[in-house]
Design an enzyme around this catalytic site. Structure first.
Site, PDB file in Angstrom:
ATOM      1  N   GLU A  48       1.294  -5.076  -7.000  1.00  0.00           N
ATOM      2  CA  GLU A  48       1.019  -3.668  -6.686  1.00  0.00           C
ATOM      3  C   GLU A  48       2.029  -2.817  -7.435  1.00  0.00           C
ATOM      4  O   GLU A  48       3.200  -3.197  -7.572  1.00  0.00           O
ATOM      5  CB  GLU A  48       1.138  -3.412  -5.182  1.00  0.00           C
ATOM      6  CG  GLU A  48       1.015  -1.923  -4.856  1.00  0.00           C
ATOM      7  CD  GLU A  48       0.687  -1.614  -3.409  1.00  0.00           C
ATOM      8  OE1 GLU A  48       0.880  -2.493  -2.560  1.00  0.00           O
ATOM      9  OE2 GLU A  48       0.233  -0.481  -3.137  1.00  0.00           O
ATOM     10  N   CYS A 244      -1.903  -0.726  -0.759  1.00  0.00           N
ATOM     11  CA  CYS A 244      -2.281   0.646  -0.381  1.00  0.00           C
ATOM     12  C   CYS A 244      -2.608   1.516  -1.581  1.00  0.00           C
ATOM     13  O   CYS A 244      -3.236   2.564  -1.430  1.00  0.00           O
ATOM     14  CB  CYS A 244      -1.157   1.298   0.410  1.00  0.00           C
ATOM     15  SG  CYS A 244      -0.907   0.559   2.017  1.00  0.00           S
ATOM     16  N   ASN A 375      -8.579  -2.519   1.199  1.00  0.00           N
ATOM     17  CA  ASN A 375      -7.286  -3.189   1.406  1.00  0.00           C
ATOM     18  C   ASN A 375      -7.021  -3.346   2.898  1.00  0.00           C
ATOM     19  O   ASN A 375      -7.643  -4.184   3.536  1.00  0.00           O
ATOM     20  CB  ASN A 375      -6.168  -2.394   0.707  1.00  0.00           C
ATOM     21  CG  ASN A 375      -4.796  -2.982   0.981  1.00  0.00           C
ATOM     22  OD1 ASN A 375      -4.626  -4.185   0.890  1.00  0.00           O
ATOM     23  ND2 ASN A 375      -3.832  -2.166   1.340  1.00  0.00           N
ATOM     24  N   GLU A 376      -6.147  -2.539   3.453  1.00  0.00           N
ATOM     25  CA  GLU A 376      -5.854  -2.657   4.895  1.00  0.00           C
ATOM     26  C   GLU A 376      -6.708  -1.648   5.642  1.00  0.00           C
ATOM     27  O   GLU A 376      -6.230  -0.582   6.023  1.00  0.00           O
ATOM     28  CB  GLU A 376      -4.372  -2.377   5.149  1.00  0.00           C
ATOM     29  CG  GLU A 376      -3.502  -3.584   4.970  1.00  0.00           C
ATOM     30  CD  GLU A 376      -2.017  -3.295   5.167  1.00  0.00           C
ATOM     31  OE1 GLU A 376      -1.633  -2.111   5.311  1.00  0.00           O
ATOM     32  OE2 GLU A 376      -1.244  -4.254   5.155  1.00  0.00           O
TER      33      GLU A 376
HETATM   34  O1  AHR Z   1       3.057  -4.586   0.135  1.00  0.00           O
HETATM   35  C1  AHR Z   1       3.321  -3.256   0.462  1.00  0.00           C
HETATM   36  C2  AHR Z   1       2.222  -2.623   1.285  1.00  0.00           C
HETATM   37  O2  AHR Z   1       2.111  -3.278   2.510  1.00  0.00           O
HETATM   38  C3  AHR Z   1       0.847  -2.744   0.702  1.00  0.00           C
HETATM   39  O3  AHR Z   1       0.594  -1.732  -0.188  1.00  0.00           O
HETATM   40  C4  AHR Z   1      -0.030  -2.618   1.897  1.00  0.00           C
HETATM   41  O4  AHR Z   1      -1.247  -3.278   1.736  1.00  0.00           O
HETATM   42  C5  AHR Z   1       0.798  -3.139   3.018  1.00  0.00           C
HETATM   43  O5  AHR Z   1       0.834  -2.252   4.075  1.00  0.00           O
END
Ligand code: AHR
Length: 659
Positions: A48, A244, A375-376
């Site tokens: 990321e 994220c 993602n989340e």
């Molecule tokens: O890894 C950091 C963050 O943690 C990522 O962006 C997210 O998916 C999670 O909350």
């Protein structure tokens, strides 16, 4: 008096015997009962763009704000007047003409003597190494200044010159100008000056400086030392672009892969969501140039021999931030992005997106086999949107495996709701995340031993890391104690490889001076990189992946915490090796008496790799990268017996050739 001494001595001897008796463990490994296949993608990496992982990190560009597109167009740049040189700088915006890269700098030079121009500070400086070649380029047009002479200077922290090149022959109309220079000194925080002498006007854009030695010597390439750290992990998959960052703070800020491909100068820069996310670690100069975009991610996955695993936005911005979701009747463009991505990765060169891939230098497909949808994400709005994606993707591309989200938490009502909804869906994997204290990882080493195995999706442990509160230094939360707990947990993932089929630590990279989130797997500055203890845990698992699980038992039961031991075992069919992972989290050594069932040790000494440290708070730094690294030793086996010592607080990976 005499009697008292005798009693004390007796007590010491007795304690010693008891300690020995307690610390000798009989283990059996049923080599003759192979179980689940280990998926080739089992241990992967999560990339990321957080902590300056892309711009200022893996992406080797040294110039920050190279196209003057940051909110403050001159952020990272300074005006330079040398001797009696004078001039002015204007930022021109030509949005109608060039929507993606509207701004450029117009430099009016009045320097019959001396020079005038700009200086760029790089990403917390520029890492320059003596003797290495650096390639400069810029787009420029000089309607009124073809006689201007250009000069590039690299200056170290003290203002001493460590590199120089000249530029000339500027003409009217945008053209790319290039120059190369060899550094005459090393500077971790150099800056670049772009100076002009003479009288006239020059317009500049996409001012760029790359080391010639990028990964695989590619133009627009990656930092070779950071890429090598990934290669060494032998990852099974590369998850990208996050995290994220896929979601964005709002939908406008979401990751849109189509804006990250094609010519670098045509990729539209946006703010990085981690720019403002954490007040205590704000990074006003954090943007996404997308020089490292989807084409480069696919290429990276291919280079490291891993399966590409893109995560796409499903019409939802970050639910921790704005909670913005696209209306259901406007979801189509998001879905189309997913369908087009499959064409970009796998389509023929005669298709629109496959053709673009080919024009970027990769006519062969990238062999995309899986996609993460969101993602989340959580709640009904996710399930509703996920199902639209599932319906379309499964009918048009049944060959692509789908990954759905279990949200950000490892348990609780939100987690249970998503599992209940998705269990009966056609998702192939559920992405579980756990950022938890080390104790959680120990307690959850048996999490999957009793997971419901009746049909439904498999598990993708897509983001995890043990979070401790120890330490003040940048790299210090990546302590040996945190890594040890992850190792214990990972034995549980491996043991349950029938349902846990992919896993990745997160996040991957962090710049020691520009991080927002820790712990992270790999730390770096502008010239150096260091693997954390957690990195070596990942590496030991991924480079000893094996092909099939075999039961490793203590008194007939799996070893997941009893007497502070955690263990798993696999065989590797090709090399005919038994690979044991044994984690001792106690502060005392443990003697292991290991019996192989249905096999005996073959010729060639077994090898034990030990990862340990004097204290659980120990960590590696850029200055001391070797405090917690694996140490290899040869051990002996006799017939079907193996005697091994597991040092206090250690991960042991034992490879035994067998027949
Ligand atoms: O890894 C950091 C963050 O943690 C990522 O962006 C997210 O998916 C999670 O909350």
């Amino acid at each position: 008096m005499y009697t008292k001494k005798l009693i004390a001595l007796f007590a010491v001897v007795l304690t010693g015997i008891t300690a020995y008796a307690q610390s000798t463990q009989q283990l059996s490994v049923q080599v003759n009962k192979p179980g689940a296949l280990i998926q080739p993608a089992m241990w992967g990496i999560f990339f990321e763009d957080i902590n300056f992982a892309a711009d200022g990190g893996l992406y080797a560009e040294l110039v920050k704000n190279r196209s003057f597109e940051f909110n403050d167009p001159l952020m990272g740049w300074d005006e330079v007047k040398q001797d009696s040189g004078k001039g002015t700088i204007l930022i021109i915006n030509r949005k109608a003409e060039n929507e993606n890269n509207p701004r450029y700098a117009r430099i009016t030079v009045n320097a019959a003597a001396g020079a005038y121009g700009l200086s760029n500070e790089g990403f917390r400086g520029m890492g320059i190494e003596k003797g290495k070649v650096y390639n400069f380029s810029m787009w420029a047009s000089a309607p009124k200044g073809s006689t201007l002479q250009g000069r590039l200077l690299l200056l170290d922290e003290k203002g001493q010159q460590v590199g120089e090149a000249s530029l000339s022959g500027f003409g009217n109309g945008w053209q790319q100008y290039k120059a190369s220079l060899t550094a005459t000194g090393t500077a971790p925080k150099a800056k670049l000056q772009l100076l002009f002498s003479g009288k006239g006007e020059i317009e500049v854009d996409m001012v760029s400086l790359f080391p010639a030695e990028t990964w695989k010597h590619r133009p627009n390439g990656l930092r070779a030392d950071l890429a090598q750290m990934l290669v060494d992990l032998k990852p099974g998959f590369v998850r990208f672009p996050g995290g994220c960052i896929v979601e964005g703070r709002d939908l406008a800020n979401r990751y849109q892969w189509k804006k990250t491909v094609g010519k670098p100068e045509e990729r539209q820069l946006i703010i990085n969501r981690w720019n403002t996310e954490f007040k205590h670690r704000s990074a006003p100069d954090y943007f996404q140039s997308f020089g490292l975009g989807f084409f480069e991610y696919f290429q990276l996955a291919e280079d490291v021999g891993a399966a590409p695993l893109p995560i796409i936005n499903c019409g939802m911005a970050c639910q921790f931030n704005t909670r913005e979701v696209v209306a259901m009747n406007e979801l189509d463009p998001y879905l189309q992005d997913a369908l087009d991505l499959i064409e970009f990765a796998n389509g023929g060169t005669d298709t629109k997106w496959g053709g673009l891939r080919a024009s970027m230098g990769h006519p062969a497909p990238f062999n995309l086999t899986m996609i993460g949808v969101g993602n989340e994400q959580w709640d009904e709005q996710y399930v509703e949107r996920y199902k639209v994606f599932e319906q379309a993707l499964k009918s048009k591309h049944p060959e692509i495996k789908l990954i759905a989200s279990a949200g950000p938490f490892s348990k609780g009502p939100m987690f249970d709701y998503l599992w209940k909804e998705l269990k009966t869906s056609r998702a192939d994997f559920i992405d579980e995340h756990y950022y938890m204290p080390p104790e959680w990882f120990l307690a959850n080493a048996s999490r999957y031993d009793s997971y419901d195995r009746a049909g439904g999706p498999k598990i993708f442990a897509g983001e995890y890391a043990a979070h401790t509160k120890e330490g003040k230094d940048a790299e210090s939360r990546n302590t040996w104690g945190s890594a040890l707990a992850e190792a214990a947990f990972m034995t549980g993932l491996e043991r349950n490889a029938d349902i846990v089929q992919m896993a990745s630590y997160a996040p991957l990279f962090a710049h020691v001076e520009a991080w927002q989130w820790r712990p992270d797997l790999i730390w770096f500055d502008n010239l150096r990189t260091v693997g954390t203890p957690n990195y070596y845990v990942q590496k030991l698992f991924s480079t000893n992946k094996g092909t099939q699980t075999v039961p490793l038992l203590s008194n007939g039961a799996v070893l997941a915490g009893k007497d502070s031991l955690y263990a798993s075992a696999v065989i590797d069919a090709a090399s005919k090796k038994l690979l044991l992972k044994i984690v001792n989290v106690s502060s005392a050594p443990v003697q292991l008496d290991i019996r192989l069932e249905g096999a005996v040790a073959a010729k060639g000494a077994p090898v034990q790799q030990v990862l340990s440290a004097p204290a659980r708070g120990d960590f590696n730094t850029l200055d001391a990268p070797g405090r917690v690294v694996p140490v290899e030793k040869k051990i002996s086996a006799s017939g079907n017996r193996l005697n091994v010592t597991a040092a206090p607080a250690s991960l042991n990976v034992i490879a035994v050739p067998y027949r």
